[in-house]
Design a protein around this motif. Structure first.
Motif, PDB file in Angstrom:
ATOM      1  N   MET A  47       9.495 -12.433 -40.466  1.00  0.00           N
ATOM      2  CA  MET A  47       8.766 -13.674 -40.652  1.00  0.00           C
ATOM      3  C   MET A  47       7.353 -13.525 -40.092  1.00  0.00           C
ATOM      4  SD  MET A  47       9.649 -16.860 -41.798  1.00  0.00           S
ATOM      5  CE  MET A  47      11.310 -17.240 -41.230  1.00  0.00           C
ATOM      6  N   GLU A  48       6.387 -14.041 -40.818  1.00  0.00           N
ATOM      7  CA  GLU A  48       5.003 -14.078 -40.357  1.00  0.00           C
ATOM      8  C   GLU A  48       4.618 -15.533 -40.113  1.00  0.00           C
ATOM      9  OE1 GLU A  48       3.177 -11.468 -39.709  1.00  0.00           O
ATOM     10  OE2 GLU A  48       4.470  -9.919 -40.583  1.00  0.00           O
ATOM     11  N   TYR A  49       3.910 -15.786 -38.999  1.00  0.00           N
ATOM     12  CA  TYR A  49       3.538 -17.145 -38.627  1.00  0.00           C
ATOM     13  C   TYR A  49       2.027 -17.287 -38.505  1.00  0.00           C
ATOM     14  CZ  TYR A  49       8.435 -17.903 -37.304  1.00  0.00           C
ATOM     15  OH  TYR A  49       9.802 -18.027 -37.319  1.00  0.00           O
ATOM     16  N   ILE A  50       1.527 -18.464 -38.861  1.00  0.00           N
ATOM     17  CA  ILE A  50       0.167 -18.873 -38.553  1.00  0.00           C
ATOM     18  C   ILE A  50       0.224 -20.330 -38.103  1.00  0.00           C
ATOM     19  CG2 ILE A  50      -1.145 -17.257 -39.994  1.00  0.00           C
ATOM     20  CD1 ILE A  50      -1.147 -19.327 -42.227  1.00  0.00           C
ATOM     21  N   GLU A  51      -0.780 -20.758 -37.327  1.00  0.00           N
ATOM     22  CA  GLU A  51      -0.757 -22.128 -36.839  1.00  0.00           C
ATOM     23  C   GLU A  51      -2.157 -22.617 -36.530  1.00  0.00           C
ATOM     24  OE1 GLU A  51       0.966 -22.676 -32.804  1.00  0.00           O
ATOM     25  OE2 GLU A  51       1.260 -20.494 -32.876  1.00  0.00           O
ATOM     26  N   ASN A  52      -2.260 -23.951 -36.460  1.00  0.00           N
ATOM     27  CA  ASN A  52      -3.465 -24.604 -35.978  1.00  0.00           C
ATOM     28  C   ASN A  52      -3.046 -25.745 -35.057  1.00  0.00           C
ATOM     29  OD1 ASN A  52      -2.680 -26.713 -37.708  1.00  0.00           O
ATOM     30  ND2 ASN A  52      -4.121 -26.120 -39.316  1.00  0.00           N
ATOM     31  N   ASP A  53      -3.924 -26.691 -34.795  1.00  0.00           N
ATOM     32  CA  ASP A  53      -3.591 -27.764 -33.858  1.00  0.00           C
ATOM     33  C   ASP A  53      -2.532 -28.724 -34.402  1.00  0.00           C
ATOM     34  OD1 ASP A  53      -5.437 -26.750 -32.106  1.00  0.00           O
ATOM     35  OD2 ASP A  53      -7.029 -28.152 -32.662  1.00  0.00           O
ATOM     36  N   LEU A  54      -2.344 -28.731 -35.739  1.00  0.00           N
ATOM     37  CA  LEU A  54      -1.465 -29.709 -36.368  1.00  0.00           C
ATOM     38  C   LEU A  54      -0.129 -29.130 -36.816  1.00  0.00           C
ATOM     39  CD1 LEU A  54      -4.140 -31.497 -38.592  1.00  0.00           C
ATOM     40  CD2 LEU A  54      -3.349 -32.145 -36.298  1.00  0.00           C
ATOM     41  N   LEU A  55      -0.163 -27.923 -37.373  1.00  0.00           N
ATOM     42  CA  LEU A  55       1.019 -27.337 -38.000  1.00  0.00           C
ATOM     43  C   LEU A  55       1.202 -25.883 -37.595  1.00  0.00           C
ATOM     44  CD1 LEU A  55       0.476 -28.559 -41.696  1.00  0.00           C
ATOM     45  CD2 LEU A  55       1.905 -29.671 -39.953  1.00  0.00           C
ATOM     46  N   LYS A  56       2.446 -25.452 -37.666  1.00  0.00           N
ATOM     47  CA  LYS A  56       2.782 -24.029 -37.582  1.00  0.00           C
ATOM     48  C   LYS A  56       3.689 -23.716 -38.759  1.00  0.00           C
ATOM     49  CE  LYS A  56       4.900 -20.455 -34.664  1.00  0.00           C
ATOM     50  NZ  LYS A  56       5.533 -20.162 -33.346  1.00  0.00           N
ATOM     51  N   ILE A  57       3.336 -22.701 -39.548  1.00  0.00           N
ATOM     52  CA  ILE A  57       4.166 -22.359 -40.696  1.00  0.00           C
ATOM     53  C   ILE A  57       4.652 -20.918 -40.577  1.00  0.00           C
ATOM     54  CG2 ILE A  57       2.895 -23.990 -42.142  1.00  0.00           C
ATOM     55  CD1 ILE A  57       1.712 -21.534 -43.630  1.00  0.00           C
ATOM     56  N   GLY A  58       5.820 -20.678 -41.167  1.00  0.00           N
ATOM     57  CA  GLY A  58       6.391 -19.349 -41.211  1.00  0.00           C
ATOM     58  C   GLY A  58       6.706 -18.956 -42.642  1.00  0.00           C
ATOM     59  N   VAL A  59       6.375 -17.717 -43.004  1.00  0.00           N
ATOM     60  CA  VAL A  59       6.639 -17.195 -44.344  1.00  0.00           C
ATOM     61  C   VAL A  59       7.437 -15.904 -44.199  1.00  0.00           C
ATOM     62  CG1 VAL A  59       5.640 -16.466 -46.537  1.00  0.00           C
ATOM     63  CG2 VAL A  59       4.442 -18.171 -45.149  1.00  0.00           C
ATOM     64  N   ALA A  60       8.559 -15.827 -44.891  1.00  0.00           N
ATOM     65  CA  ALA A  60       9.451 -14.679 -44.787  1.00  0.00           C
ATOM     66  C   ALA A  60       9.019 -13.554 -45.710  1.00  0.00           C
ATOM     67  CB  ALA A  60      10.877 -15.091 -45.125  1.00  0.00           C
ATOM     68  N   THR A  61       9.231 -12.336 -45.278  1.00  0.00           N
ATOM     69  CA  THR A  61       9.006 -11.179 -46.150  1.00  0.00           C
ATOM     70  C   THR A  61       9.926 -11.244 -47.363  1.00  0.00           C
ATOM     71  OG1 THR A  61       8.391  -9.820 -44.242  1.00  0.00           O
ATOM     72  CG2 THR A  61       9.034  -8.651 -46.243  1.00  0.00           C
ATOM     73  N   HIS A  62      11.161 -11.677 -47.153  1.00  0.00           N
ATOM     74  CA  HIS A  62      12.127 -11.772 -48.240  1.00  0.00           C
ATOM     75  C   HIS A  62      11.740 -12.930 -49.160  1.00  0.00           C
ATOM     76  CE1 HIS A  62      15.930 -10.672 -50.069  1.00  0.00           C
ATOM     77  NE2 HIS A  62      16.274 -11.947 -50.128  1.00  0.00           N
ATOM     78  N   GLY A  63      11.310 -12.600 -50.360  1.00  0.00           N
ATOM     79  CA  GLY A  63      10.912 -13.597 -51.331  1.00  0.00           C
ATOM     80  C   GLY A  63       9.543 -14.202 -51.099  1.00  0.00           C
ATOM     81  N   ALA A  64       8.814 -13.746 -50.063  1.00  0.00           N
ATOM     82  CA  ALA A  64       7.546 -14.381 -49.667  1.00  0.00           C
ATOM     83  C   ALA A  64       7.739 -15.892 -49.596  1.00  0.00           C
ATOM     84  CB  ALA A  64       6.418 -14.008 -50.626  1.00  0.00           C
ATOM     85  N   GLU A  65       8.858 -16.292 -48.995  1.00  0.00           N
ATOM     86  CA  GLU A  65       9.305 -17.683 -49.035  1.00  0.00           C
ATOM     87  C   GLU A  65       8.811 -18.459 -47.820  1.00  0.00           C
ATOM     88  OE1 GLU A  65      13.507 -20.204 -49.437  1.00  0.00           O
ATOM     89  OE2 GLU A  65      13.541 -18.022 -49.251  1.00  0.00           O
ATOM     90  N   LEU A  66       8.114 -19.549 -48.070  1.00  0.00           N
ATOM     91  CA  LEU A  66       7.768 -20.478 -47.011  1.00  0.00           C
ATOM     92  C   LEU A  66       9.061 -20.972 -46.368  1.00  0.00           C
ATOM     93  CD1 LEU A  66       5.480 -22.138 -45.622  1.00  0.00           C
ATOM     94  CD2 LEU A  66       5.853 -23.873 -47.392  1.00  0.00           C
ATOM     95  N   SER A  67       9.223 -20.741 -45.070  1.00  0.00           N
ATOM     96  CA  SER A  67      10.511 -20.986 -44.425  1.00  0.00           C
ATOM     97  C   SER A  67      10.446 -21.967 -43.266  1.00  0.00           C
ATOM     98  CB  SER A  67      11.106 -19.658 -43.933  1.00  0.00           C
ATOM     99  OG  SER A  67      11.306 -18.778 -45.035  1.00  0.00           O
ATOM    100  N   SER A  68       9.251 -22.355 -42.869  1.00  0.00           N
ATOM    101  CA  SER A  68       9.114 -23.335 -41.803  1.00  0.00           C
ATOM    102  C   SER A  68       7.776 -24.045 -41.925  1.00  0.00           C
ATOM    103  CB  SER A  68       9.210 -22.662 -40.423  1.00  0.00           C
ATOM    104  OG  SER A  68       8.985 -23.597 -39.383  1.00  0.00           O
ATOM    105  N   ILE A  69       7.796 -25.367 -41.762  1.00  0.00           N
ATOM    106  CA  ILE A  69       6.588 -26.175 -41.589  1.00  0.00           C
ATOM    107  C   ILE A  69       6.853 -27.056 -40.370  1.00  0.00           C
ATOM    108  CG2 ILE A  69       4.994 -27.844 -42.568  1.00  0.00           C
ATOM    109  CD1 ILE A  69       6.008 -27.101 -45.355  1.00  0.00           C
ATOM    110  N   PHE A  70       6.327 -26.638 -39.240  1.00  0.00           N
ATOM    111  CA  PHE A  70       6.580 -27.404 -38.009  1.00  0.00           C
ATOM    112  C   PHE A  70       5.396 -28.314 -37.747  1.00  0.00           C
ATOM    113  CE2 PHE A  70       6.767 -28.262 -33.487  1.00  0.00           C
ATOM    114  CZ  PHE A  70       8.104 -28.615 -33.335  1.00  0.00           C
ATOM    115  N   ASP A  71       5.674 -29.615 -37.720  1.00  0.00           N
ATOM    116  CA  ASP A  71       4.655 -30.631 -37.489  1.00  0.00           C
ATOM    117  C   ASP A  71       4.548 -30.863 -35.985  1.00  0.00           C
ATOM    118  OD1 ASP A  71       3.062 -32.862 -37.309  1.00  0.00           O
ATOM    119  OD2 ASP A  71       4.168 -34.043 -38.790  1.00  0.00           O
TER     120      ASP A  71
END
Length: 293
Positions: A1-25
């Motif tokens: 899983m690869e993650y990026i974030e800012n002050d509002l959100l943190k998202i994770g995208v999986a290598t498998h399927g390049a699938e968005l797997s998390s949107i943390f508010d």
């Protein structure tokens, strides 16, 4: 899983399927994306490629040959290569190989980019045809599932969907054959654009909206306030879906370019409903956005 974030959100995208797997508010301190409970549906937000939905009888035809193709294609079940990562973007790529060409006889490159911009996630697809002399035919679609409801003491049926118009036409999928019953469209009447998510909304599977009807759509809390807004202007079709079980705590907002075959379709791949075509050495980019309010 690869993650990026800012002050509002943190998202994770999986290598498998390049699938968005998390949107943390971070404001709510809550996960906004469905977390793939296998009791209901074991995915988060698969990318549907090179087919959206099903092909009739599980096969498609091209130049006189038949090829088996599983529901929603194979990209969602393959490992992508990380192409680049920055402070606000994650880019994955999938390329055709000898194995993919056995079931889908085309050269392709599929580049999937997720960009984090404030409270908005930009989902970008680029399809490339690297062939020197052969065309590329494909469909592509999104299938993100969002938590609905978002709080423990609520039910899915407390929530609403908000459209940007007050009346739409939709078709249903014939369950026995997985074809679209396009000859019998139904009218979805809305109250100032709102649709209540009642206990029987998904009894007959997805609601399919064709003809560019859905360009913006929101999931709303019981008071009618949007918490997820998707902008998908320019997408010819759209699917609204969840498991028919009222205990399923998610709703999928699905922007599509292409979809399941129409009832009775028996033609070749280039004749398929809304099938996309790329000439050799050409590419095409598409984007939709997810805003967390």
């Amino acid at each position: 899983m690869e993650y990026i974030e800012n002050d509002l959100l943190k998202i994770g995208v999986a290598t498998h399927g390049a699938e968005l797997s998390s949107i943390f508010d971070k404001r709510r301190n809550r996960e906004m994306l469905w977390q793939a409970d296998p009791a209901f549906w074991n995915r988060h937000a698969p990318v549907l490629f090179p087919i959206v939905g099903n092909v009739n009888k599980g096969i498609f035809k091209y130049r006189g040959k038949e090829y088996p193709m599983s529901s929603h294609g194979f990209a969602r079940d393959m490992d992508f290569e990380l192409l680049a990562k920055t402070d606000n973007s994650i880019i994955f790529v999938l390329k055709s190989d000898e194995e993919t060409k056995k079931k889908y006889p085309f050269d392709f490159e599929l580049i999937i980019t997720h960009v984090l911009d404030g409270d908005t996630i930009k989902v970008q697809w680029e399809v490339k045809n690297p062939s020197e002399n052969e065309p590329l035919y494909y469909s592509i679609g999104g299938h993100p599932a969002f938590n609905c409801p978002i709080y423990d003491n609520e039910k899915r049926t407390d929530y609403k969907v908000k459209f940007s118009r007050n009346s739409l036409k939709y078709s249903l999928i014939i369950q026995e054959t997985r074809e679209v019953d396009f000859e019998n469209p139904k009218t979805l009447e809305l109250n100032d654009g709102y649709l209540d998510i009642d206990a029987h909304l998904f009894d007959k599977d997805a609601l399919i909206f064709d003809d560019y009807q859905v360009d913006e759509i929101s999931l709303c809390t019981p008071d009618g306030k949007p918490y997820i807004t998707m902008n998908c202007k320019g997408f010819p079709s759209f699917g609204l879906w969840s498991k028919e079980k009222v205990e399923a705590r998610y709703v999928c907002l699905e922007p599509w370019i292409g979809r399941c075959d129409n009832k009775g379709f028996d033609g070749e791949l280039p004749e398929k409903y809304c099938e996309q075509h790329l000439e050799p050495k050409k590419s095409r980019k598409t984007e939709y956005t997810i805003k967390i309010s």
